[in-house]
Motif scaffolding. Structure first.
Motif, PDB file in Angstrom:
ATOM      1  N   LEU A  68      33.372  42.592  37.546  1.00  0.00           N
ATOM      2  CA  LEU A  68      33.350  41.959  38.866  1.00  0.00           C
ATOM      3  C   LEU A  68      32.902  42.974  39.909  1.00  0.00           C
ATOM      4  CD1 LEU A  68      35.508  40.375  37.047  1.00  0.00           C
ATOM      5  CD2 LEU A  68      36.416  39.529  39.208  1.00  0.00           C
ATOM      6  N   PHE A  69      31.784  42.678  40.569  1.00  0.00           N
ATOM      7  CA  PHE A  69      31.212  43.560  41.572  1.00  0.00           C
ATOM      8  C   PHE A  69      31.461  42.992  42.964  1.00  0.00           C
ATOM      9  CE2 PHE A  69      29.049  44.408  37.671  1.00  0.00           C
ATOM     10  CZ  PHE A  69      28.762  45.764  37.691  1.00  0.00           C
ATOM     11  N   ASP A  70      31.790  43.882  43.894  1.00  0.00           N
ATOM     12  CA  ASP A  70      32.006  43.470  45.275  1.00  0.00           C
ATOM     13  C   ASP A  70      30.735  42.827  45.816  1.00  0.00           C
ATOM     14  OD1 ASP A  70      31.823  44.217  48.376  1.00  0.00           O
ATOM     15  OD2 ASP A  70      33.929  44.103  47.826  1.00  0.00           O
ATOM     16  N   ALA A  71      30.871  41.670  46.468  1.00  0.00           N
ATOM     17  CA  ALA A  71      29.699  40.934  46.941  1.00  0.00           C
ATOM     18  C   ALA A  71      28.956  41.667  48.045  1.00  0.00           C
ATOM     19  CB  ALA A  71      30.136  39.548  47.438  1.00  0.00           C
ATOM     20  N   THR A  72      29.651  42.542  48.772  1.00  0.00           N
ATOM     21  CA  THR A  72      29.026  43.223  49.906  1.00  0.00           C
ATOM     22  C   THR A  72      28.353  44.524  49.492  1.00  0.00           C
ATOM     23  OG1 THR A  72      30.646  42.262  51.425  1.00  0.00           O
ATOM     24  CG2 THR A  72      29.428  44.185  52.200  1.00  0.00           C
ATOM     25  N   ASN A  73      29.113  45.446  48.890  1.00  0.00           N
ATOM     26  CA  ASN A  73      28.521  46.748  48.540  1.00  0.00           C
ATOM     27  C   ASN A  73      27.941  46.795  47.127  1.00  0.00           C
ATOM     28  OD1 ASN A  73      30.754  47.351  46.737  1.00  0.00           O
ATOM     29  ND2 ASN A  73      31.960  47.919  48.525  1.00  0.00           N
ATOM     30  N   GLN A  74      28.173  45.732  46.328  1.00  0.00           N
ATOM     31  CA  GLN A  74      27.594  45.589  44.993  1.00  0.00           C
ATOM     32  C   GLN A  74      27.975  46.738  44.052  1.00  0.00           C
ATOM     33  OE1 GLN A  74      23.389  44.776  45.746  1.00  0.00           O
ATOM     34  NE2 GLN A  74      23.830  42.631  46.136  1.00  0.00           N
ATOM     35  N   ARG A  75      29.204  47.243  44.216  1.00  0.00           N
ATOM     36  CA  ARG A  75      29.766  48.239  43.289  1.00  0.00           C
ATOM     37  C   ARG A  75      30.886  47.592  42.472  1.00  0.00           C
ATOM     38  NH1 ARG A  75      29.823  51.498  47.999  1.00  0.00           N
ATOM     39  NH2 ARG A  75      32.103  51.520  47.973  1.00  0.00           N
ATOM     40  N   LEU A  76      31.120  48.156  41.287  1.00  0.00           N
ATOM     41  CA  LEU A  76      32.092  47.580  40.357  1.00  0.00           C
ATOM     42  C   LEU A  76      33.505  47.673  40.921  1.00  0.00           C
ATOM     43  CD1 LEU A  76      32.644  46.282  37.639  1.00  0.00           C
ATOM     44  CD2 LEU A  76      32.606  48.553  36.598  1.00  0.00           C
ATOM     45  N   LYS A  77      34.159  46.531  41.035  1.00  0.00           N
ATOM     46  CA  LYS A  77      35.485  46.449  41.657  1.00  0.00           C
ATOM     47  C   LYS A  77      36.601  46.241  40.633  1.00  0.00           C
ATOM     48  CE  LYS A  77      36.546  42.685  43.969  1.00  0.00           C
ATOM     49  NZ  LYS A  77      36.590  41.666  45.048  1.00  0.00           N
ATOM     50  N   VAL A  78      36.370  45.373  39.648  1.00  0.00           N
ATOM     51  CA  VAL A  78      37.396  45.049  38.655  1.00  0.00           C
ATOM     52  C   VAL A  78      36.725  44.889  37.294  1.00  0.00           C
ATOM     53  CG1 VAL A  78      39.122  43.353  37.904  1.00  0.00           C
ATOM     54  CG2 VAL A  78      38.884  43.875  40.334  1.00  0.00           C
ATOM     55  N   ILE A  79      37.378  45.428  36.262  1.00  0.00           N
ATOM     56  CA  ILE A  79      36.970  45.200  34.874  1.00  0.00           C
ATOM     57  C   ILE A  79      38.025  44.307  34.238  1.00  0.00           C
ATOM     58  CG2 ILE A  79      36.460  46.262  32.649  1.00  0.00           C
ATOM     59  CD1 ILE A  79      35.898  48.895  34.236  1.00  0.00           C
ATOM     60  N   GLU A  80      37.614  43.159  33.748  1.00  0.00           N
ATOM     61  CA  GLU A  80      38.546  42.203  33.150  1.00  0.00           C
ATOM     62  C   GLU A  80      38.203  41.992  31.678  1.00  0.00           C
ATOM     63  OE1 GLU A  80      39.711  37.437  33.328  1.00  0.00           O
ATOM     64  OE2 GLU A  80      38.581  38.353  34.978  1.00  0.00           O
ATOM     65  N   VAL A  81      39.194  42.139  30.821  1.00  0.00           N
ATOM     66  CA  VAL A  81      39.066  41.747  29.419  1.00  0.00           C
ATOM     67  C   VAL A  81      39.844  40.448  29.265  1.00  0.00           C
ATOM     68  CG1 VAL A  81      39.434  42.390  27.011  1.00  0.00           C
ATOM     69  CG2 VAL A  81      38.897  44.166  28.698  1.00  0.00           C
ATOM     70  N   TYR A  82      39.104  39.339  29.091  1.00  0.00           N
ATOM     71  CA  TYR A  82      39.759  38.026  29.089  1.00  0.00           C
ATOM     72  C   TYR A  82      39.947  37.450  27.686  1.00  0.00           C
ATOM     73  CZ  TYR A  82      34.941  36.248  28.746  1.00  0.00           C
ATOM     74  OH  TYR A  82      33.645  35.997  28.356  1.00  0.00           O
ATOM     75  N   ASP A  83      39.365  38.091  26.674  1.00  0.00           N
ATOM     76  CA  ASP A  83      39.576  37.647  25.295  1.00  0.00           C
ATOM     77  C   ASP A  83      39.728  38.889  24.423  1.00  0.00           C
ATOM     78  OD1 ASP A  83      39.604  36.566  22.773  1.00  0.00           O
ATOM     79  OD2 ASP A  83      37.973  35.145  23.143  1.00  0.00           O
ATOM     80  N   LEU A  84      40.966  39.286  24.171  1.00  0.00           N
ATOM     81  CA  LEU A  84      41.229  40.526  23.440  1.00  0.00           C
ATOM     82  C   LEU A  84      40.922  40.413  21.956  1.00  0.00           C
ATOM     83  CD1 LEU A  84      42.943  40.838  26.151  1.00  0.00           C
ATOM     84  CD2 LEU A  84      44.236  42.534  24.865  1.00  0.00           C
ATOM     85  N   SER A  85      40.651  39.199  21.469  1.00  0.00           N
ATOM     86  CA  SER A  85      40.316  39.038  20.057  1.00  0.00           C
ATOM     87  C   SER A  85      38.885  39.468  19.756  1.00  0.00           C
ATOM     88  CB  SER A  85      40.511  37.583  19.633  1.00  0.00           C
ATOM     89  OG  SER A  85      39.572  36.737  20.295  1.00  0.00           O
ATOM     90  N   LYS A  86      38.085  39.670  20.792  1.00  0.00           N
ATOM     91  CA  LYS A  86      36.671  39.991  20.602  1.00  0.00           C
ATOM     92  C   LYS A  86      36.358  41.478  20.754  1.00  0.00           C
ATOM     93  CE  LYS A  86      34.921  35.489  22.145  1.00  0.00           C
ATOM     94  NZ  LYS A  86      34.035  34.795  23.112  1.00  0.00           N
ATOM     95  N   VAL A  87      37.366  42.300  21.018  1.00  0.00           N
ATOM     96  CA  VAL A  87      37.117  43.713  21.299  1.00  0.00           C
ATOM     97  C   VAL A  87      38.298  44.562  20.826  1.00  0.00           C
ATOM     98  CG1 VAL A  87      38.121  43.562  23.624  1.00  0.00           C
ATOM     99  CG2 VAL A  87      36.394  45.311  23.145  1.00  0.00           C
TER     100      VAL A  87
END
Length: 414
Positions: A68-87
Motif C-alpha cells: 500500500l503506497f501513500d496516494a500523495t507521496n507515492q512511497r510504501l506505507k504498509v505491507i500486508e500479508v493477507y493470505d499466509l498459506s501462499k508464503v
C-alpha cells in the motif's frame, strides 16, 4: 512459494530483494519486473476518479501480499500479508509460518515475545495483536463470544501488517530509506519562480544520500537547494542538477500545423532536445541553436495517465497573482494536487478550445487511458486528465503567437 524475512517497522524481503517502507512506487515496480518469473499475477489498484483519496496498491495475488503506497507521496506505507498459506515467513532467520509451521497464537508468542493485550474488532470478528511496526489479526469465527484480552488457544493468523509506529490506522509512509537512493537525486519540492509577466525558472529542494569517506554507516540524507532559469546553458543545468537520466532529441514538431504559417517555416538542421530527470519529475527543453533552456515540463505522475511510473511525482508550487476588478490583487498557489476547475476559477477560462492529446507508442498504437486535453494560460500549458487532475504543466519563458498549445513530447517512450 516465496520465503521472506519480516523486519518490523522496516521491510519484507529476502537476500535478492526487499520491499522497504518508504520505498518509491517505481522501485517496487522495478523489483517485480526483475523477478517476473517468480512473482506473477500482479495487480495495480487505484481510484480512477479520485486518485488522492485511496492508497495506490500493488496486489501480488499469487503470493497473498499487498503493498500500500501513500496516494500523495507515492512511497510504501504498509505491507500486508493477507493470505499466509501462499508464503513462508520468518523472523530473525526462524520460520513462524510455513507449510509445516502453522501461524497460531502460540507460535507468534514464541517467535515475537510478549506485547500488550490484543484488541477485538467485532465488525471484522478479528483479534488484533500489535507490536511496534507489526500487527497480527487472528480469526475468531469459531468462538461465539470474544474474550476481552486473551486470544484463545489455537487461533490462527489471518493477516499481518508491517508499518511505521504503533498504530496501523494512523501510520504514514516514512522518509525514503538511504538504500533506495541508489545514487540518484530526488526533489522534495519544486517552487516555480515568476514575476508579474510569467514564469522565470525553478527552485528545487533536492535530497541525496551522501557518504562520508566511503563508509556506508556514515551515510545520511543531504538536502540541497538549486535554482535554474530560462536562458540557462546546458553547463548551468548540469552544474546544478547533475547529468540527466536521458537526453531525448525531438525528431519532429507535430504542433507546427497550429502555427500561423507552418508552410513558411524553415526546417531546422538540428533538433531541440530534452534533459529528462525522471527522479525529479522534470524535463528541461534546450534550444538546438543556442543550447539555452526554453521550456520546463513538470510531471504529476497520476495513475491512469499514459506516462505513469516513468517519472516520480514533481511536488510543485506555482504562485499566482490574481487581479480582480475594484480590489487588490490576491496571491494564490497552484500545486500538484490542484484540479483544473479550481485553476480555471483562479486564472479564468481559456479563450480557445483545448488541443486533444492522444499518446501512443510507435510499436503499439493503442492507449487504454484515453486522451488528455491541453490548455494554455499565462505562459503555462496544463495537460488535463479526464478526471480533472493535472497530468503535467509546461512552462515557457516568452510569449508565443500560436493558436493552440500543448506539452512537449519529452521521452522516446511517448
Amino acid at each position: 512459494m516465496l520465503d521472506l524475512e519480516v523486519v518490523p517497522e522496516r521491510s519484507l524481503g529476502n537476500e535478492q530483494w526487499e520491499f522497504a517502507l518508504g520505498m518509491p512506487f517505481s522501485q517496487a515496480i522495478s523489483i517485480l519486473q526483475k523477478h517476473c518469473r517468480i512473482i506473477k499475477n500482479v495487480q495495480v489498484l487505484y481510484s480512477e476518479q479520485t486518485p488522492l483519496s485511496h492508497d495506490l496498491i500493488l496486489n501480488l495475488t499469487q503470493d497473498g501480499i499487498k503493498l500500500l503506497f501513500d496516494a500523495t507521496n507515492q512511497r510504501l506505507k504498509v505491507i500486508e500479508v493477507y493470505d499466509l498459506s501462499k508464503v513462508k515467513l520468518k523472523y530473525c532467520g526462524v520460520h513462524f509460518n510455513s507449510q509445516t509451521i502453522a501461524p497460531t497464537i502460540e507460535q507468534i508468542d514464541q517467535s515475537f515475545g510478549a506485547t500488550h493485550p490484543g484488541v477485538y474488532n467485532a465488525a471484522e470478528q478479528l483479534f488484533h495483536l500489535n507490536f511496534r511496526g507489526l500487527s497480527f489479526s487472528f480469526q475468531l469465527d469459531s468462538w461465539n463470544e470474544a474474550p476481552k484480552y486473551e486470544i484463545p488457544h489455537g487461533a490462527m493468523v489471518k493477516r499481518m501488517h508491517i508499518y511505521t509506529g504503533n498504530n496501523l490506522q494512523e501510520t504514514r509512509a516514512p522518509a525514503m530509506p538511504l538504500a533506495c537512493f541508489l545514487g540518484n537525486i530526488y526533489a522534495e519540492c519544486v517552487d516555480v519562480l515568476r514575476d508579474r509577466a510569467g514564469p522565470l525558472g525553478l527552485r528545487l529542494r533536492l535530497l541525496t544520500a551522501g557518504c562520508g569517506l566511503g563508509v556506508m554507516t556514515d551515510s545520511k540524507v543531504k538536502s540541497l537547494e538549486r535554482s535554474i532559469y530560462f536562458g540557462d546553458s546546458c553547463q548551468d543545468v548540469l552544474g546544478a542538477l547533475g547529468s540527466p537520466h536521458k537526453v531525448f532529441y525531438k525528431s519532429e514538431d507535430k504542433m507546427k500545423i497550429h502555427s500561423p504559417s507552418p508552410h513558411k517555416q524553415v526546417p531546422s538542421k538540428c533538433n531541440d532536445y530534452f534533459f529528462n530527470y525522471f527522479t525529479l519529475g522534470v524535463d528541461i527543453l534546450f534550444d538546438s541553436t543556442t543550447h539555452l533552456v526554453k521550456k520546463f515540463v513538470l510531471h504529476t505522475n497520476y495513475p491512469g495517465h499514459y506516462n505513469f511510473n516513468i517519472y516520480h511525482r514533481c511536488d510543485f508550487k506555482i504562485p499566482l497573482v490574481i487581479k480582480k476588478e475594484g480590489a487588490d490583487s490576491e496571491d494564490c498557489i497552484l500545486t500538484t494536487y490542484s484540479k483544473w476547475d479550481q485553476i480555471q476559477e483562479l486564472l479564468g477560462h481559456p479563450m480557445e478550445k483545448p488541443v486533444v492529446l492522444h499518446r501512443s507508442s510507435s510499436a503499439n498504437n493503442t492507449n487504454p487511458f484515453g486522451s488528455t486535453f491541453c490548455f494554455g494560460l499565462q505562459r503555462m500549458i496544463f495537460e488535463v486528465m479526464q478526471n480533472n487532475h493535472i497530468a503535467s504543466v509546461t512552462l515557457y519563458g516568452a510569449p508565443r503567437t500560436t493558436s493552440h498549445a500543448r506539452p512537449e513530447s519529452s521521452s522516446s517512450s511517448h
